[in-house]
Scaffold this active site. Structure first.
Site, mmCIF file in Angstrom:
data_model
loop_
_atom_site.group_PDB
_atom_site.id
_atom_site.type_symbol
_atom_site.label_atom_id
_atom_site.label_comp_id
_atom_site.label_asym_id
_atom_site.label_seq_id
_atom_site.Cartn_x
_atom_site.Cartn_y
_atom_site.Cartn_z
ATOM 1 N N ASP A 179 0.726 -1.171 -0.052
ATOM 2 C CA ASP A 179 0.076 0.104 -0.022
ATOM 3 C C ASP A 179 0.944 1.335 -0.034
ATOM 4 O O ASP A 179 0.385 2.265 0.570
ATOM 5 C CB ASP A 179 -0.900 -0.014 1.268
ATOM 6 C CG ASP A 179 -1.788 -1.135 1.374
ATOM 7 O OD1 ASP A 179 -2.153 -1.670 0.216
ATOM 8 O OD2 ASP A 179 -2.298 -1.519 2.148
ATOM 9 N N LYS A 198 2.071 2.213 -4.993
ATOM 10 C CA LYS A 198 2.473 1.688 -6.278
ATOM 11 C C LYS A 198 1.631 2.062 -7.255
ATOM 12 O O LYS A 198 2.447 2.418 -8.404
ATOM 13 C CB LYS A 198 2.621 -0.016 -6.183
ATOM 14 C CG LYS A 198 3.504 -0.577 -5.038
ATOM 15 C CD LYS A 198 3.619 -1.783 -4.817
ATOM 16 C CE LYS A 198 2.235 -2.322 -4.374
ATOM 17 N NZ LYS A 198 1.996 -2.024 -3.019
ATOM 18 N N GLY A 202 -4.541 -4.102 -3.739
ATOM 19 C CA GLY A 202 -5.663 -3.108 -3.904
ATOM 20 C C GLY A 202 -4.845 -1.841 -4.384
ATOM 21 O O GLY A 202 -4.132 -1.231 -3.525
ATOM 22 N N HIS A 203 -4.697 -1.769 -5.625
ATOM 23 C CA HIS A 203 -4.201 -0.757 -6.297
ATOM 24 C C HIS A 203 -4.961 0.604 -6.702
ATOM 25 O O HIS A 203 -5.750 0.554 -7.510
ATOM 26 C CB HIS A 203 -3.389 -1.039 -7.447
ATOM 27 C CG HIS A 203 -2.403 -2.085 -7.148
ATOM 28 N ND1 HIS A 203 -1.615 -2.700 -8.049
ATOM 29 C CD2 HIS A 203 -1.775 -2.545 -5.870
ATOM 30 C CE1 HIS A 203 -0.625 -3.407 -7.458
ATOM 31 N NE2 HIS A 203 -0.763 -3.416 -5.997
ATOM 32 N N GLN A 218 1.573 -6.217 -3.419
ATOM 33 C CA GLN A 218 2.347 -6.201 -1.906
ATOM 34 C C GLN A 218 3.538 -5.394 -1.735
ATOM 35 O O GLN A 218 3.745 -4.494 -2.350
ATOM 36 C CB GLN A 218 2.503 -7.771 -1.533
ATOM 37 C CG GLN A 218 1.322 -8.518 -1.327
ATOM 38 C CD GLN A 218 0.497 -8.735 -2.879
ATOM 39 O OE1 GLN A 218 1.169 -9.401 -3.497
ATOM 40 N NE2 GLN A 218 -0.753 -8.581 -2.950
HETATM 41 P P1 GDP Z 1 -0.719 0.378 -3.435
HETATM 42 O O1 GDP Z 1 -1.457 -1.004 -3.108
HETATM 43 O O2 GDP Z 1 0.840 0.548 -3.293
HETATM 44 O O3 GDP Z 1 -0.968 0.771 -5.004
HETATM 45 O O4 GDP Z 1 -1.370 1.471 -2.729
HETATM 46 P P2 GDP Z 1 -2.978 1.754 -2.279
HETATM 47 O O5 GDP Z 1 -3.776 2.200 -3.608
HETATM 48 O O6 GDP Z 1 -3.400 0.673 -1.506
HETATM 49 O O7 GDP Z 1 -2.947 2.683 -1.226
HETATM 50 C C1 GDP Z 1 -2.148 4.024 -1.395
HETATM 51 C C2 GDP Z 1 -3.386 4.958 -1.266
HETATM 52 O O8 GDP Z 1 -2.698 6.437 -1.105
HETATM 53 C C3 GDP Z 1 -4.382 5.307 -2.345
HETATM 54 O O9 GDP Z 1 -5.610 5.709 -1.796
HETATM 55 C C4 GDP Z 1 -3.937 6.665 -3.173
HETATM 56 O O10 GDP Z 1 -4.981 7.215 -3.786
HETATM 57 C C5 GDP Z 1 -3.283 7.227 -2.178
HETATM 58 N N1 GDP Z 1 -1.796 8.170 -2.429
HETATM 59 C C6 GDP Z 1 -0.787 7.826 -3.341
HETATM 60 N N2 GDP Z 1 -0.035 8.697 -3.266
HETATM 61 C C7 GDP Z 1 -0.594 9.686 -2.381
HETATM 62 C C8 GDP Z 1 -0.089 10.699 -1.837
HETATM 63 O O11 GDP Z 1 1.057 11.468 -2.314
HETATM 64 N N3 GDP Z 1 -0.663 11.725 -0.903
HETATM 65 C C9 GDP Z 1 -2.001 11.075 -0.434
HETATM 66 N N4 GDP Z 1 -2.585 11.718 0.362
HETATM 67 N N5 GDP Z 1 -2.400 9.981 -0.925
HETATM 68 C C10 GDP Z 1 -1.706 9.319 -1.965
HETATM 69 P P1 IMO Z 2 -0.759 -4.058 -1.992
HETATM 70 O O1 IMO Z 2 -0.320 -4.701 -3.560
HETATM 71 C C1 IMO Z 2 -1.066 -4.621 2.045
HETATM 72 C C2 IMO Z 2 -1.292 -8.741 3.592
HETATM 73 C C3 IMO Z 2 -2.310 -9.273 4.360
HETATM 74 C C4 IMO Z 2 -1.846 -10.051 5.366
HETATM 75 C C5 IMO Z 2 -0.710 -10.597 4.648
HETATM 76 C C6 IMO Z 2 -1.113 -12.139 3.948
HETATM 77 O O2 IMO Z 2 -2.142 -3.516 -2.185
HETATM 78 O O3 IMO Z 2 0.029 -3.418 -1.614
HETATM 79 P P2 IMO Z 2 -2.907 -12.643 1.922
HETATM 80 O O4 IMO Z 2 -4.247 -12.518 1.567
HETATM 81 O O5 IMO Z 2 -1.903 -12.115 0.820
HETATM 82 O O6 IMO Z 2 -2.299 -14.207 2.184
HETATM 83 O O7 IMO Z 2 -2.522 -11.918 3.049
HETATM 84 O O8 IMO Z 2 -0.287 -9.761 3.343
HETATM 85 N N1 IMO Z 2 -1.304 -8.109 2.174
HETATM 86 C C7 IMO Z 2 -1.175 -6.914 1.914
HETATM 87 N N2 IMO Z 2 -0.954 -5.779 2.817
HETATM 88 N N3 IMO Z 2 -1.040 -4.471 0.572
HETATM 89 C C8 IMO Z 2 -1.289 -5.452 -0.037
HETATM 90 O O9 IMO Z 2 -1.135 -5.564 -1.338
HETATM 91 C C9 IMO Z 2 -1.367 -6.754 0.538
HETATM 92 N N4 IMO Z 2 -1.736 -8.138 0.105
HETATM 93 C C10 IMO Z 2 -1.715 -8.990 0.922
HETATM 94 O O10 IMO Z 2 -3.007 -7.971 5.105
HETATM 95 O O11 IMO Z 2 -1.187 -9.351 6.344
HETATM 96 MG MG MG Z 3 -2.977 -1.510 -1.933
#
Ligand code: GDP
Ligand code: IMO
Ligand code: MG
Length: 449
Positions: free
Chosen positions: A13, A16, A40-41, A224
């Site tokens: 999270d 990416k 979850g991207h 991840q």
């Molecule tokens: P990922 O799994 O690495 O793609 O990240 P996620 O999408 O799960 O979580 C990142 C969250 O931060 C998302 O809701 C993005 O829209 C948000 N985000 C990304 N860059 C920034 C930033 O620079 N500032 C803020 N406030 N939010 C950001």
């Molecule tokens: P993105 O791509 C954050 C965590 C779960 C749990 C562990 C194992 O959005 O960064 P799983 O269901 O994979 O067997 O769970 O890994 N986990 C993540 N945490 N971002 C993710 O993906 C994750 N995918 C799995 O919360 O701790």
């Molecule tokens: Mg994510």
């Protein structure tokens, strides 16, 4: 242009998808290589929010080839929902390709995931419950079903499902008193899956090789994060795939000699969802502040993310295990209001008092680690409108330069908000020349750009 791998360099999270979305404009092909719908991207584009689980974030650009690689695991129901949601928003998916070697999550995998978690009681991993672990367990245990297998003759498929069921059913029944679906039921769902995936399935090894030979640029979208990697993460509190840069090769069929650069995405602080050690975790009001300002709630499960200070010991470990050439640092804006910011520069062993500079493998040892903090002044000015390095407050620049120095890695991008536009470019990884070492040798990297 170079072929670039983008990985999560913390516990997932990191932002990416935002970084991939920004870089994808300059790439021809975007490839997911590992993980599945546990990812979850989020991409925010002109105020519209898109959440991807299986699909590469590059799909928002018309005409880019997007590949779901051989190292991924596919959950048909989630895939269907994502495709439908994109179509409903007017996006097209003709340029989406699924590897025929990817593995399929079958109806009993999420069940097995939940049952396994239940029996771990207070030692739960805190998985996403999507069946990721069991699908990869069956893959490695040679009891998995690949996308390609869905298109075998019905005699072949029935034999295969019968063999798999014969091994799995008694174990699940004995351990959890749960019955697996019958072979007939599995045959019926497999027929549905075959029809669902059919427009997209191809030999992506050949597709990617053809793209590379034609001089196209590949962007690998990690899922991840490094500390969730099954080999290098905080095992067993990890996911079941290789989230580090090596996973880009094993999960795509593209050899390491064809990859030019690896970029690690990190937040200006750290978050973690699910259980497991977290040395710099803030279990106080400050942690809550980061949750609220950063909107730290899981994209896949909605769970609140645990928050803590930036950890440079962990960061250096990510630089090593991924061979990072550059950093994409996100969420600078989330720290705007803080008068002081702490950075963990080393650990101190609680009992022996020894300083520790490397991320330990033993969880028992990790639990003994107390962060040694360096305190930096905050900037207390909104940064979300900055578009150039020079427009950032001095203390924000100093903070970022300190992170870069601690990790001995140059900063490529800085994100000051979720929108595509809210991105500062220091060294564009898609166009920069030279190697990481060369880049870092240039003095004061951040200021020189
Ligand atoms: P990922 O799994 O690495 O793609 O990240 P996620 O999408 O799960 O979580 C990142 C969250 O931060 C998302 O809701 C993005 O829209 C948000 N985000 C990304 N860059 C920034 C930033 O620079 N500032 C803020 N406030 N939010 C950001
Ligand atoms: P993105 O791509 C954050 C965590 C779960 C749990 C562990 C194992 O959005 O960064 P799983 O269901 O994979 O067997 O769970 O890994 N986990 C993540 N945490 N971002 C993710 O993906 C994750 N995918 C799995 O919360 O701790
Ligand atoms: Mg994510």
């Amino acid at each position: 242009m170079p072929n670039v791998v983008v990985v999560g360099a913390q516990w997932g999270d990191e932002g990416k998808a935002k970084v991939i979305d920004w870089l994808a404009e300059q790439a021809d092909v975007v490839v997911r290589c590992q993980g599945g719908c546990n990812a979850g991207h989020t991409v925010q584009l002109d105020g519209n929010v898109f959440k991807f689980h299986h699909l590469p974030s590059g799909l928002l650009y018309a005409g880019k080839q997007c590949v779901i690689g051989s190292g991924t695991v596919l959950s048909p129901d989630v895939f269907r929902q994502e495709i439908d949601a994109l179509h409903a928003k007017g996006y097209r998916t003709e340029s989406l390709f699924i590897s025929d070697r990817a593995h399929v999550t079958l109806p009993y995998h999420p069940l097995q995931d939940r049952l396994q978690e239940q029996s771990l009681e207070q030692n739960k991993i805190g998985t996403t419950g999507r069946g990721i672990g069991p699908t990869y367990m069956d893959k490695v245990g040679r009891l998995g079903l690949r996308v390609a297998d869905l298109y075998e003759s019905s005699t072949f498929l029935r034999d295969r499902l019968t063999q798999i069921r014969a091994v799995k059913a008694p174990v699940i029944e004995q351990l959890y008193q749960e019955a697996l679906p019958s072979v007939d039921d599995l045959m019926a769902v497999c027929q549905q899956y075959a029809a669902l995936f059919q427009p997209y399935v191809t030999d992506t090894v050949v597709l990617l090789d053809t793209a590379l030979r034609a001089g196209k640029t590949l962007l690998f979208e990690g899922a991840q994060g490094t500390l969730l990697d099954v080999d290098f993460g905080t095992y067993p509190f990890v996911t079941s795939s290789n989230a580090t840069a090596g996973g880009a090769c094993t999960g795509s069929g593209v050899g390491p000699s064809r990859i030019d650069r690896t970029i690690g995405v990190m937040k200006t602080y750290i978050t973690r969802v699910g259980s497991g050690p977290f040395p710099t975790e803030l279990s106080d009001e400050l942690g809550q502040h980061l949750v609220q300002v950063g909107q730290e709630f899981g994209t896949t499960t909605g769970r609140m993310r645990r928050c803590g200070w930036f950890d440079a010991v962990l960061g250096r470990y990510s630089v090593m295990t991924n061979g990072l050439d550059g950093l994409a640092i996100t969420k600078l804006d989330v720290l705007d209001a803080l008068p002081e910011i702490q950075v963990c520069v080393a650990y101190r062993h609680r009992e022996t008092g020894a300083l520790v500079h490397h991320f330990p493998a033993r969880l028992g040892e990790l639990e003994q680690m107390e962060p040694v903090y360096e305190t930096l002044p905050g900037w207390q000015t909104p940064v979300h409108q900055a578009r150039r390095w020079e427009e950032l407050p001095l203390n924000a620049r100093r903070y970022l330069e300190r992170l870069s120095a601690l990790l001995e890695t140059p900063i490529s991008l800085v994100s000051v908000g979720p929108d595509r536009e809210q991105t500062l470019v220091l060294q564009n990884p898609m166009t920069m020349q030279g190697s990481r070492a060369e880049a870092y040798r240039s003095p004061n990297v951040a200021q020189s750009v």
